[in-house]
Design an enzyme around this catalytic site. Sequence first.
Site, PDB file in Angstrom:
ATOM      1  N   GLN A 105      13.828  16.480 -11.855  1.00 28.40           N
ATOM      2  CA  GLN A 105      13.563  15.795 -10.596  1.00 28.40           C
ATOM      3  C   GLN A 105      12.622  16.630  -9.732  1.00 28.40           C
ATOM      4  OE1 GLN A 105      18.189  14.911 -10.419  1.00 28.40           O
ATOM      5  NE2 GLN A 105      17.260  14.208  -8.533  1.00 28.40           N
TER       6      GLN A 105
ATOM      7  N   PHE B 158      20.397  11.931 -11.395  1.00 32.12           N
ATOM      8  CA  PHE B 158      21.568  11.813 -10.520  1.00 32.12           C
ATOM      9  C   PHE B 158      21.847  13.093  -9.748  1.00 32.12           C
ATOM     10  CE2 PHE B 158      22.341   8.828 -14.107  1.00 32.12           C
ATOM     11  CZ  PHE B 158      22.170   7.656 -13.397  1.00 32.12           C
TER      12      PHE B 158
ATOM     13  N   GLU C  18      17.902  18.306 -10.173  1.00 30.57           N
ATOM     14  CA  GLU C  18      17.171  18.695  -8.954  1.00 30.57           C
ATOM     15  C   GLU C  18      16.875  20.189  -9.006  1.00 30.57           C
ATOM     16  OE1 GLU C  18      18.731  17.224  -5.215  1.00 30.57           O
ATOM     17  OE2 GLU C  18      17.620  18.723  -4.062  1.00 30.57           O
TER      18      GLU C  18
ATOM     19  N   ARG D 258      25.467  18.440   4.529  1.00 34.47           N
ATOM     20  CA  ARG D 258      25.506  16.968   4.487  1.00 34.47           C
ATOM     21  C   ARG D 258      26.948  16.469   4.582  1.00 34.47           C
ATOM     22  NH1 ARG D 258      22.219  12.523   3.684  1.00 34.47           N
ATOM     23  NH2 ARG D 258      20.324  13.737   3.398  1.00 34.47           N
TER      24      ARG D 258
ATOM     25  N   ARG E 297      24.222  12.510  -6.616  1.00 37.27           N
ATOM     26  CA  ARG E 297      24.122  11.275  -5.825  1.00 37.27           C
ATOM     27  C   ARG E 297      25.056  11.252  -4.609  1.00 37.27           C
ATOM     28  NH1 ARG E 297      23.552   5.692  -9.239  1.00 37.27           N
ATOM     29  NH2 ARG E 297      22.101   4.646  -7.832  1.00 37.27           N
TER      30      ARG E 297
ATOM     31  N   PHE F 231      25.191  13.883  -2.472  1.00 38.95           N
ATOM     32  CA  PHE F 231      24.896  15.248  -2.040  1.00 38.95           C
ATOM     33  C   PHE F 231      25.850  15.725  -0.941  1.00 38.95           C
ATOM     34  CE2 PHE F 231      21.934  18.584  -0.391  1.00 38.95           C
ATOM     35  CZ  PHE F 231      21.481  19.114  -1.574  1.00 38.95           C
TER      36      PHE F 231
ATOM     37  N   ALA G 249      17.571  13.095  -2.183  1.00 37.74           N
ATOM     38  CA  ALA G 249      17.932  12.658  -0.839  1.00 37.74           C
ATOM     39  C   ALA G 249      17.543  11.192  -0.611  1.00 37.74           C
ATOM     40  CB  ALA G 249      17.302  13.575   0.219  1.00 37.74           C
TER      41      ALA G 249
ATOM     42  N   GLU H 245      21.198   6.721  -3.030  1.00 32.25           N
ATOM     43  CA  GLU H 245      22.516   7.347  -2.968  1.00 32.25           C
ATOM     44  C   GLU H 245      23.568   6.602  -2.145  1.00 32.25           C
ATOM     45  OE1 GLU H 245      20.381  10.930  -1.500  1.00 32.25           O
ATOM     46  OE2 GLU H 245      21.906  11.974  -2.631  1.00 32.25           O
TER      47      GLU H 245
HETATM   48  N1  MTE Z   1      19.164   5.650 -10.437  1.00 29.50           N
HETATM   49  C1  MTE Z   1      19.010   5.858 -11.756  1.00 29.50           C
HETATM   50  N2  MTE Z   1      18.881   4.800 -12.569  1.00 29.50           N
HETATM   51  N3  MTE Z   1      19.013   7.115 -12.289  1.00 29.50           N
HETATM   52  C2  MTE Z   1      19.163   8.236 -11.491  1.00 29.50           C
HETATM   53  O1  MTE Z   1      19.156   9.364 -11.982  1.00 29.50           O
HETATM   54  N4  MTE Z   1      19.501   9.090  -9.206  1.00 29.50           N
HETATM   55  C3  MTE Z   1      20.003   8.806  -7.856  1.00 29.50           C
HETATM   56  C4  MTE Z   1      19.371   7.535  -7.303  1.00 29.50           C
HETATM   57  N5  MTE Z   1      19.425   6.467  -8.276  1.00 29.50           N
HETATM   58  C5  MTE Z   1      19.337   8.038 -10.087  1.00 29.50           C
HETATM   59  C6  MTE Z   1      19.301   6.706  -9.598  1.00 29.50           C
HETATM   60  C7  MTE Z   1      19.785   9.892  -6.912  1.00 29.50           C
HETATM   61  S1  MTE Z   1      20.850  11.193  -6.929  1.00 29.50           S
HETATM   62  C8  MTE Z   1      18.769   9.865  -6.003  1.00 29.50           C
HETATM   63  S2  MTE Z   1      18.586  11.104  -4.846  1.00 29.50           S
HETATM   64  C9  MTE Z   1      17.785   8.769  -5.970  1.00 29.50           C
HETATM   65  O2  MTE Z   1      18.008   7.816  -6.995  1.00 29.50           O
HETATM   66  C10 MTE Z   1      16.380   9.357  -6.121  1.00 29.50           C
HETATM   67  O3  MTE Z   1      15.408   8.405  -6.190  1.00 29.50           O
HETATM   68  P1  MTE Z   1      14.719   7.695  -4.921  1.00 29.50           P
HETATM   69  O4  MTE Z   1      14.660   8.703  -3.826  1.00 29.50           O
HETATM   70  O5  MTE Z   1      13.400   7.329  -5.435  1.00 29.50           O
HETATM   71  O6  MTE Z   1      15.596   6.560  -4.576  1.00 29.50           O
HETATM   72  N1  HPA Z   2      19.574  15.874  -0.555  1.00 25.12           N
HETATM   73  C1  HPA Z   2      19.139  16.331  -1.728  1.00 25.12           C
HETATM   74  N2  HPA Z   2      18.575  17.503  -1.884  1.00 25.12           N
HETATM   75  C2  HPA Z   2      18.429  18.272  -0.809  1.00 25.12           C
HETATM   76  C3  HPA Z   2      18.854  17.857   0.445  1.00 25.12           C
HETATM   77  C4  HPA Z   2      19.461  16.586   0.580  1.00 25.12           C
HETATM   78  O1  HPA Z   2      19.858  16.167   1.671  1.00 25.12           O
HETATM   79  N3  HPA Z   2      18.584  18.840   1.313  1.00 25.12           N
HETATM   80  C5  HPA Z   2      18.014  19.824   0.603  1.00 25.12           C
HETATM   81  N4  HPA Z   2      17.915  19.496  -0.676  1.00 25.12           N
HETATM   82 MO1  MOS Z   3      19.945  12.995  -5.392  1.00 25.49          MO
HETATM   83  S1  MOS Z   3      21.789  13.931  -5.429  1.00 25.49           S
HETATM   84  O1  MOS Z   3      19.544  13.705  -3.848  1.00 25.49           O
HETATM   85  O2  MOS Z   3      19.142  13.942  -6.541  1.00 25.49           O
END
Ligand code: MTE
Ligand code: HPA
Ligand code: MOS
Length: 777
Positions: A212, A243, A247, A325, A357, A359, A526, A728
Amino acid sequence: MNQPVAPAAIAESAWKAVGVSRPHESAELHVLGQATYTDDIPELQGTLHAALGLSSKAHARITAMDLAPVRSAPGVVAVYTAEDIVGTNDCGPIIHDDPILSAGEVLYVGQPIFVVVADTHDNARRAARRAVIAYDELPAIFTPQEAKAANSYVLPPMQLTRGDYQTAFDMAPRVVKGQLFVGGQEQFYLEGQIAYAIPKEDNGLLVQCSTQHPSEMQHVVAHAIGVHSHKVQVECRRMGGGFGGKESQSALWAASAGIAASKLRRPVKLRADRDDDMLVTGKRHCFFYEYEVGYDDNGKILAAKVDMTLRAGFSADLSGPVATRAVCHFDNTYYLSDVDIRAGCGKTNTQSNTAFRGFGGPQGAIAIEYIVDEIARNLGRDALDIRRLNFYGTTERNVTPYGQEIVDNVIEALTAELEQTSEYRARRKAIEAYNASSPVLKKGLALTPLKFGIAFNVTHLNQAGALVHVYVDGSVLVNHGGTEMGQGINTKVLQVVAHELGLDLSHVRITATDTSKVANTSATAASTGADLNGKAAQDAARQIRERLAAYAVKLYGDDDGQPVRFFDNHVHVNGHKVLFAELVQKAYLARVQLWSDGFYATPNLHWNPKTMNGHPFSYYAYGAAVSEVVVDTLTGEWKLLRADALYDAGRSLNPAIDIGQVEGAFIQGMGWLTTEQLWWNAAGKLMTHAPSTYKIPGISDCPEDFRVKLFDNGNVEDSIHRSKAVGEPPLLLPFSVFFAIRDAISAVGGHRVNPPLNAPATSEEILRAVSAVEMAA
Ligand code: MTE
Ligand code: HPA
Ligand code: MOS
């Protein structure tokens, strides 16, 4: 085509590429099995395979290590330990307490000690097992409770206060006190951790990595092999899920493969087997809470104190921002006037827990929901009424404990809509009647709300960049700093660019994320991926559009200052309708720049980590869900009969994708709170390290009646097309499943006793709570 206007095939007002349901841009490739994941990249000649040698002790000093049997194993080419690392032996994202390979002391079962490189994946894994390591064992700490008792922390504890908690509590007519434990969760991405490092000339490296956070992988690999960042290029086409687990914690794999490839000058692939992946990497933090809340006879909360201890594991990793958070989500949708919210990141001899997801947000909010649920039962009231009574206001009672004024509160309207559409009140009555005549099977119902702050809570991370190329044939290629993990960021960014340039989606493609294209990116995390990168890509596309528009005016004349319009694959200017590709071709010959970079930084964010005050979030997303369960109070088995969810995705960029995100998050969060139990044995070894023992939800666990809707609500902030993040927050929706189970258990005691239910509510845990209720009733 540049004749005076023929009527447009599609009216401008009807044309749009955003706000419409479109399939995931890789859906066809996914279904055909043709989407390329890191392990699908054709291997270069001479590729070697690595495996990690892991600690078998939770806390020990290594007194002797015989790696000769590893070196002499079939196919082995090299073995590296901490001493062989030329650069920095560290892969910690914030604090540098996270060795890539243990340098003499091991801090958990599964900690990597050496890297073995062999001709095949299998040979490398077999060889890794042949190490003979002698340990001098040291005392170990495993649970957050033990960490708290031992004052063992990876970071200084945090505290957020507002008002005068103690006075308000002392004066409150009623109080509720207790403890709660909420377990952790394995990310269980379908594609495990993997990195493929390919040497380039002059000690350079290309690292293909499922991550990520390509920029962070670039830094870690560069530091580990002792070169500047410009020598390391990291690329990720897509992940099979992240997920949060990729990260920061893809770094170990990227660095290990990078170190080996850099030494051997041969391509090296490191693909984690599922068991190793689960043994080595961190998960969602489990939390232990002690709470004490004062309230009045109506159920209004007057004072709230909570002390949360997280299981951080052996190193800090992202535990600091996760705890922050959690602290900033303890309020959830409730106005808490006088608070004392504490969090401590317990240092334990376990995997270093990390992003997952939500956090920390889900872990913060579930505590107040547990408390509100108890207040309602103590007063003999429906929990929905108590929730409502405590909701944030819109013009007063609208400042969070950390000082951010809430200007977009829609929780009352959203809850009211869901209460209606889910027929909450009628079903409550029906369930009461059912339970009255059903001694063993008990039904339960709960409606839980959510509010989730959108932005990285580390302000500087809220930035993104993009690069948009328009080729001479009119096709468009987009690169942005976000990564695709299945969530649909590429589809959304593609829609945004297509919308700016007035093109059908098929004209636009998105390439792999690549540190050599957009530099210094933040993790896709995030939930801000589409918010940030969508804005950056829009900025880039707008610059190209403006140049094209100026050139079109030069060619076709100005229609009294009327804007040049881009839609339906055409450019509309001064009564002319020109094919986009045709204008592009002319613009190229006229030496107009047809590509652009773009940048975005979220405005108005600030945060003081010392006082835990400021404006950490750009806006809030809201939602609520109603779940109905039936619990067998003799076996602890249960079933989710129906779930209704309503989620505020703002003006959704792509409702089909957003509904998929809500459904996925709901089921994933349900797994966290019910069936997914992480279990370490007395020696500190995680025993649930495969799907045989670690139970994520399957298709048959999804409710037969599952009604997911988006709440119609434009973002008050100037977000990308007024959409809201969706990744999330919906993970909090299945709180309703957990509290419906608690409601069903409570029916055993005529709702007079608060069932002491920890998460995950496994069948054993449900039976324990049923017995406790029976004893107390
Ligand atoms: N959806 C799928 N299919 N696979 C993933 O790994 N990760 C989640 C969410 N949805 C995830 C997912 C998490 S932890 C985050 S932070 C967000 O997607 C990140 O993507 P976005 O910021 O583009 O929504
Ligand atoms: N979410 C995910 N990753 C991060 C954040 C958060 O709020 N802050 C710093 N790293
Ligand atoms: Mo999502 S836990 O912020 O990768």
